[in-house]
Design a protein around this motif. Structure first.
Motif, short mmCIF file in Angstrom:
data_model
loop_
_atom_site.label_atom_id
_atom_site.label_comp_id
_atom_site.label_asym_id
_atom_site.label_seq_id
_atom_site.Cartn_x
_atom_site.Cartn_y
_atom_site.Cartn_z
N GLN A 13 0.95 -1.22 -0.02
CA GLN A 13 0.20 0.04 0.03
C GLN A 13 0.93 1.14 -0.15
OE1 GLN A 13 -3.09 -0.14 3.10
NE2 GLN A 13 -3.35 2.02 2.78
N GLU A 17 1.02 4.28 -3.11
CA GLU A 17 0.36 5.72 -2.72
C GLU A 17 1.79 6.61 -2.97
OE1 GLU A 17 -1.12 6.42 1.21
OE2 GLU A 17 -2.37 4.69 1.24
N ILE A 128 0.47 5.23 6.88
CA ILE A 128 -0.49 4.55 6.10
C ILE A 128 -1.87 4.41 6.97
CG2 ILE A 128 0.54 3.77 4.09
CD1 ILE A 128 0.12 0.90 5.27
N GLU D 17 -5.13 9.70 -5.42
CA GLU D 17 -4.66 9.16 -4.10
C GLU D 17 -5.68 8.23 -3.30
OE1 GLU D 17 -2.55 11.91 -1.65
OE2 GLU D 17 -1.27 12.80 -3.31
N LYS D 21 -6.17 4.63 -2.21
CA LYS D 21 -6.26 4.20 -0.77
C LYS D 21 -7.68 3.30 -0.39
CE LYS D 21 -3.93 7.88 1.35
NZ LYS D 21 -3.93 9.12 2.42
N ASP D 99 -5.96 10.88 7.84
CA ASP D 99 -5.67 11.32 6.45
C ASP D 99 -6.70 12.06 5.83
OD1 ASP D 99 -7.12 8.82 5.94
OD2 ASP D 99 -5.85 8.28 4.25
#
Lengths: 208, 208, 208, 208
Positions: A13, A17, A128, D17, D21, D99
């Motif tokens: 991941q 990203e 993350i 992004e 995710k 985030d």
């Protein structure tokens, strides 16, 4: 192995990203007709077999691996010219404390390795969000010219073959090709202002 | 412009199909632990503005463009070593009359251009199926080493900037960098057997 | 297993090529502001474990597998409306003898399966070029509406779980949901002319 | 327009992004053989023409657009079952303040729109790093079942065609199809425990 596959999910991941983020810099600059110091970006998660090999070599216990092996997540940024590498470094430094933290850097361009290896390495921490909460991942960013990358790929294959016991004559050949790669970078450096201006112009026209 | 966008749809399709096909060769060889002469593959359809510019320059009428401009669809195959280029050429020749037809080739490696340009070009015809029946598309395949490609990209930007009237000192610099790229290819060539064997070994291990 | 991985390489290639080709139809029609009967396209190569299971179930010898199992390469084409399925069938029939050959078809829409399953299946032969010459690959194309696909995915999971011995009450529930999916397709069918015209209009505007 | 293209660059980046995710959640859960409430994820940046139309309709000045139009960046998350939507909402709520920041939500599932529209909307703020520093982007996340999405796509086309003045008989047809979509979701909901268990089992087997 199955167990390791699970551990590596957050690394996959993080690599995904980071690739998206560094490619965005390139796209952004080109869209506004600015020269992009980033030519292209690749990324990979280290193979389980390579992780275990490295751990064995350095004597890391299994529970130390995630903290001690810094390149499980790896990002590679390729540049046209040597100067571009330092522009990319600056762009990453500006994000320090924002979406990533710089742990330390190694400049193998100013301090070329004995073997001929040249590259700029940054070790970062990258946060993350997983399905089970947040996690901070160590990642290595390698920043190189195309010529540095070509040579490094070839050196890597040969080291791999000889398990680091590369015979002396092949070592010599490798050094000569490192010289040739260095020389190409130098020649390109001499012409870079011409090229950078030309490429900005090119983007302006393509975007109109 | 709108009209041209429509004409270019089958070219987009041809480029997509050819990219998938050449990438498949690479994947196939790596999967069976054979060395792949193809390092990576890119493709693009020429921009409408560039097509019209080229037509004007050579005095082609609009209805001649599709038949006379041979690089509207362009595929670029990058190789690690100069020898690999000729292995790729052979692979393409074996398909001649099957899923593509070779129209003609130009070997700018054996016959380097005055400017320093090196590359192998193949002009092919490629049949596609559209929603309105089949159509044969002209495409240009350029086969190059990474160093040839690096140099060619830079020469292209500079030519573009100066609209072919590159000042003499810059022409000289370009030639010197072409020399450096050539020298790198020669050094790499000397070491290629080591690398090819090492990379086959690497694929064997990765696949086990 | 390793051995099978190698056998499956050309199937991977066929799936990739067919996906690119069917997606191209959609892009082509939308680009010229025509309604596309193709909504999206997916593809997959059957897992080795599933291939061997199927071979065992039907008593195929290992060397018969490639010829007898027709869905090792699988393409799925999703449509908005039931009519679109037959438009896609026509588009494929027009290519028969060109870049593919139709072996036979099964219309599980006109002849719904006992379980409630609806879908249109085409078994084709598709020629590919490998690094070792050409090869003809069997592939199955499934053409469905979104509702048919949703239901089929769910039926597949449940069949998989119960290894085909689905308990009677669950079978009943499945049939009721198949009815609901069928009903949705019928309602959508009633409104399709409105939607098709609206979507053509939408593409025209987006492209201007 | 050119000016607007530049403004939209950070929105493109945010969408890229966020897609990476949310896809990561799905991959992570499947890798560890857990059922994933996310079936698939799409994203888009609103077209300039649609942005300007919306601004005009609501009387927003140009400099208010980025703050007032909340769906310039749009993410769509598709689920198999209605319950899954609320599991996805929970996963996003857990990230609030990490985030991303949740601005507000609208539950058009519990409070279906007059037209028949069902969907869960979350408006978030998402920080990105650009070449010129950081920026906070507004984005809309729509969470829906496959049936809700199918219907909403069709309603959107029809609204678009009639510029919101949809004739009464077509409105009636749309409501009937909304009913059919709702009914399919309800039938699927009845069978969901069977399916979820079956799919977890399926992932376990695929991963071994």
């Amino acid at each position: 192995m199955r167990h390791w596959k699970k551990i590596l999910i957050p690394y996959e991941q993080a690599v995904e990203e980071l690739k998206v983020k560094f490619k965005a810099i390139r796209n952004e600059l080109r869209e506004i007709s600015e020269y992009s110091p980033i030519e292209f970006v690749t990324g990979r998660v280290k193979k389980v077999s390579s992780i275990l090999e490295k751990a064995k070599k350095y004597g890391f216990a299994e529970n130390e691996i995630e903290e001690k092996i810094e390149d499980i997540a790896g990002i590679r940024i390729m540049c046209q010219f040597v100067d571009d590498i330092y522009k990319v470094v600056e762009l990453i430094e500006q994000r320090d404390g924002k979406d990533l933290k710089i742990v330390y850097v190694k400049d193998y361009i100013k301090n070329r390795k004995e073997s001929g290896y040249r590259s700029y390495h940054m070790i970062i921490k990258y946060p993350i969000q997983t399905a089970f909460g947040n996690k901070e991942i160590l990642a290595e960013i390698q920043i190189r010219t195309l010529a540095m990358n070509f040579w490094a790929t070839i050196e890597h294959s040969i080291n791999y073959k000889y398990k680091k016991n590369v015979p002396e004559p092949i070592k010599e050949r490798l050094k000569k090709s490192a010289e040739a790669a260095y020389h190409l970078d130098k020649e390109m450096w001499e012409i870079r202002h011409e090229v950078i201006n030309a490429q900005k112009l090119f983007e302006i026209k393509s975007n109109t």
